[in-house]
Design an enzyme around this catalytic site. Structure first.
Site, short mmCIF file in Angstrom:
data_model
loop_
_atom_site.label_atom_id
_atom_site.label_comp_id
_atom_site.label_asym_id
_atom_site.label_seq_id
_atom_site.Cartn_x
_atom_site.Cartn_y
_atom_site.Cartn_z
CE LYS A 13 -2.05 -0.98 3.92
NZ LYS A 13 -1.33 -2.22 4.29
NE ARG A 127 7.89 -2.80 5.89
CZ ARG A 127 6.57 -2.77 6.03
NH1 ARG A 127 5.83 -2.06 5.21
NH2 ARG A 127 5.99 -3.44 6.99
P1 AP5 Z 1 0.92 0.71 8.81
O1 AP5 Z 1 2.17 1.43 8.73
O2 AP5 Z 1 -0.28 1.22 8.12
O3 AP5 Z 1 1.23 -0.78 8.41
P2 AP5 Z 1 0.43 -1.88 7.57
O4 AP5 Z 1 -0.94 -1.60 7.13
O5 AP5 Z 1 0.61 -3.05 8.44
O6 AP5 Z 1 1.14 -1.88 6.24
P3 AP5 Z 1 2.64 -1.85 5.99
O7 AP5 Z 1 3.18 -0.46 6.13
O8 AP5 Z 1 3.30 -2.92 6.81
O9 AP5 Z 1 2.72 -2.38 4.50
P4 AP5 Z 1 2.30 -1.77 3.11
O10 AP5 Z 1 1.07 -2.43 2.63
O11 AP5 Z 1 2.33 -0.28 3.15
O12 AP5 Z 1 3.50 -2.35 2.23
P5 AP5 Z 1 4.81 -1.62 1.71
O13 AP5 Z 1 4.49 -0.70 0.59
O14 AP5 Z 1 5.60 -1.11 2.86
O15 AP5 Z 1 0.47 0.50 10.35
C1 AP5 Z 1 1.40 0.11 11.33
C2 AP5 Z 1 0.69 0.04 12.67
O16 AP5 Z 1 0.15 1.34 13.01
C3 AP5 Z 1 -0.53 -0.88 12.72
O17 AP5 Z 1 -0.18 -2.23 13.01
C4 AP5 Z 1 -1.36 -0.25 13.87
O18 AP5 Z 1 -0.82 -0.57 15.12
C5 AP5 Z 1 -1.14 1.25 13.64
N1 AP5 Z 1 -2.14 1.84 12.75
C6 AP5 Z 1 -1.91 2.41 11.51
N2 AP5 Z 1 -3.07 2.85 10.98
C7 AP5 Z 1 -4.04 2.56 11.87
C8 AP5 Z 1 -5.45 2.74 11.86
N3 AP5 Z 1 -6.09 3.30 10.82
N4 AP5 Z 1 -6.15 2.28 12.94
C9 AP5 Z 1 -5.53 1.72 14.02
N5 AP5 Z 1 -4.19 1.52 14.07
C10 AP5 Z 1 -3.45 1.93 13.01
O19 AP5 Z 1 5.58 -2.88 1.07
C11 AP5 Z 1 6.14 -3.90 1.87
C12 AP5 Z 1 7.48 -4.37 1.26
O20 AP5 Z 1 7.20 -5.00 0.01
C13 AP5 Z 1 8.47 -3.24 0.96
O21 AP5 Z 1 9.76 -3.68 1.24
C14 AP5 Z 1 8.30 -2.99 -0.56
O22 AP5 Z 1 9.52 -2.54 -1.15
C15 AP5 Z 1 7.92 -4.38 -1.06
N6 AP5 Z 1 7.00 -4.36 -2.20
C16 AP5 Z 1 5.95 -3.52 -2.40
N7 AP5 Z 1 5.30 -3.83 -3.55
C17 AP5 Z 1 5.97 -4.91 -4.09
C18 AP5 Z 1 5.78 -5.70 -5.27
N8 AP5 Z 1 4.80 -5.47 -6.14
N9 AP5 Z 1 6.65 -6.71 -5.48
C19 AP5 Z 1 7.64 -6.97 -4.60
N10 AP5 Z 1 7.88 -6.24 -3.47
C20 AP5 Z 1 7.05 -5.23 -3.22
#
Ligand code: AP5
Length: 216
Positions: A13, A127
């Site tokens: 995302k 990541r």
């Molecule tokens: P948050 O930071 O929102 O984490 P998340 O939703 O768990 O999502 P991530 O940031 O882990 O992943 P992402 O989907 O953004 O993937 P990314 O692009 O980094 O939230 C963290 C915490 O905050 C929550 O657990 C909660 O405690 C709190 N929180 C946040 N919002 C909240 C809310 N609304 N309500 C309550 N609590 C909240 O990609 C991941 C990796 O994959 C990277 O290394 C990237 O380079 C790689 N990648 C990306 N796309 C590809 C692809 N197509 N192919 C290969 N690799 C790829």
């Protein structure tokens, strides 16, 4: 235009939201980034948020809704909003609808990125994030030119505290139980678009662009 990038932790995302907001001049609102900035600054909000984030649990709805209310009243709204990591509960989704309707606005689309848990774990465990500018890398799928350092600013790369194996498991479980049900809420509203998250970052980006062009 107002839309939401939706999906499980680690699906990509943040990666996609950064590309879209840059290309289309949208305001990228990531609740995860806002909370991590507060943790870094050591504010009261940061201390509270950290106690939930480190366990992989959700920060309480009233705290998150307060953050969003402040953000969307900010008139520097560019050409639209792109919400990333919000909403994450039905309560948050309903609160967002209420806030927007008071401004005469509504969500145009919810783009749900779909991927298997196996691939998600590979993405999260590789990541790395820049400590200075927040740019994101993956040690295999999107490596920096100099291992351990950011291409853009030279800052050191680190692994997020909540990216350990046991916390990832909790985050996925919390997603299935508390966040995934929102899809039904948006499906009923006719604005849910599912896209395949498998493939390169550019493959997924072009699928998202197709959806954006359809609603633009
Ligand atoms: P948050 O930071 O929102 O984490 P998340 O939703 O768990 O999502 P991530 O940031 O882990 O992943 P992402 O989907 O953004 O993937 P990314 O692009 O980094 O939230 C963290 C915490 O905050 C929550 O657990 C909660 O405690 C709190 N929180 C946040 N919002 C909240 C809310 N609304 N309500 C309550 N609590 C909240 O990609 C991941 C990796 O994959 C990277 O290394 C990237 O380079 C790689 N990648 C990306 N796309 C590809 C692809 N197509 N192919 C290969 N690799 C790829």
């Amino acid at each position: 235009m107002i839309f939401i990038i939706f999906g499980p932790p680690g699906v990509g995302k943040g990666t996609q939201a950064a590309k879209i907001s840059q290309k289309y001049n949208f305001l990228h609102v990531s609740t995860g980034d806002i909370l991590r900035a507060s943790v870094k600054e050591g504010t009261e909000l940061g201390k509270l948020a950290k106690s939930y984030m480190d366990k992989g649990e959700l920060v309480p709805d009233n705290v998150i809704i307060g953050i969003i209310r402040e953000r969307i009243s900010d008139k520097d709204s560019k050409k639209g909003f792109l919400f990333d990591g919000f909403p994450r509960t039905i309560e948050q989704a309903e609160a967002l609808d209420n806030m927007l309707s008071k401004e005469g606005q509504k969500i145009d689309s919810v783009i749900s990125i779909e991927l298997s848990d196996e691939e998600i774990v590979k993405r999260i465990s590789g990541r790395r994030v820049c400590e200075k500018c927040g740019s994101m890398y993956h040690i295999i799928y999107d490596p920096p030119t100099n291992m351990g350092y950011c291409n853009k600013c030279g800052g050191g790369l680190y692994q997020r505290d909540d990216d350990s194996e046991d916390v990832i498991r909790t985050r996925l479980e919390v997603y299935r139980r508390q966040t995934e049900p929102i899809k039904k809420f948006y499906k009923r509203g006719g604005i849910l678009k599912r896209i395949d998250g498998l493939g390169t970052i550019d493959d997924v980006f072009s699928r998202i662009e197709k959806v954006l062009k359809g609603i633009g």
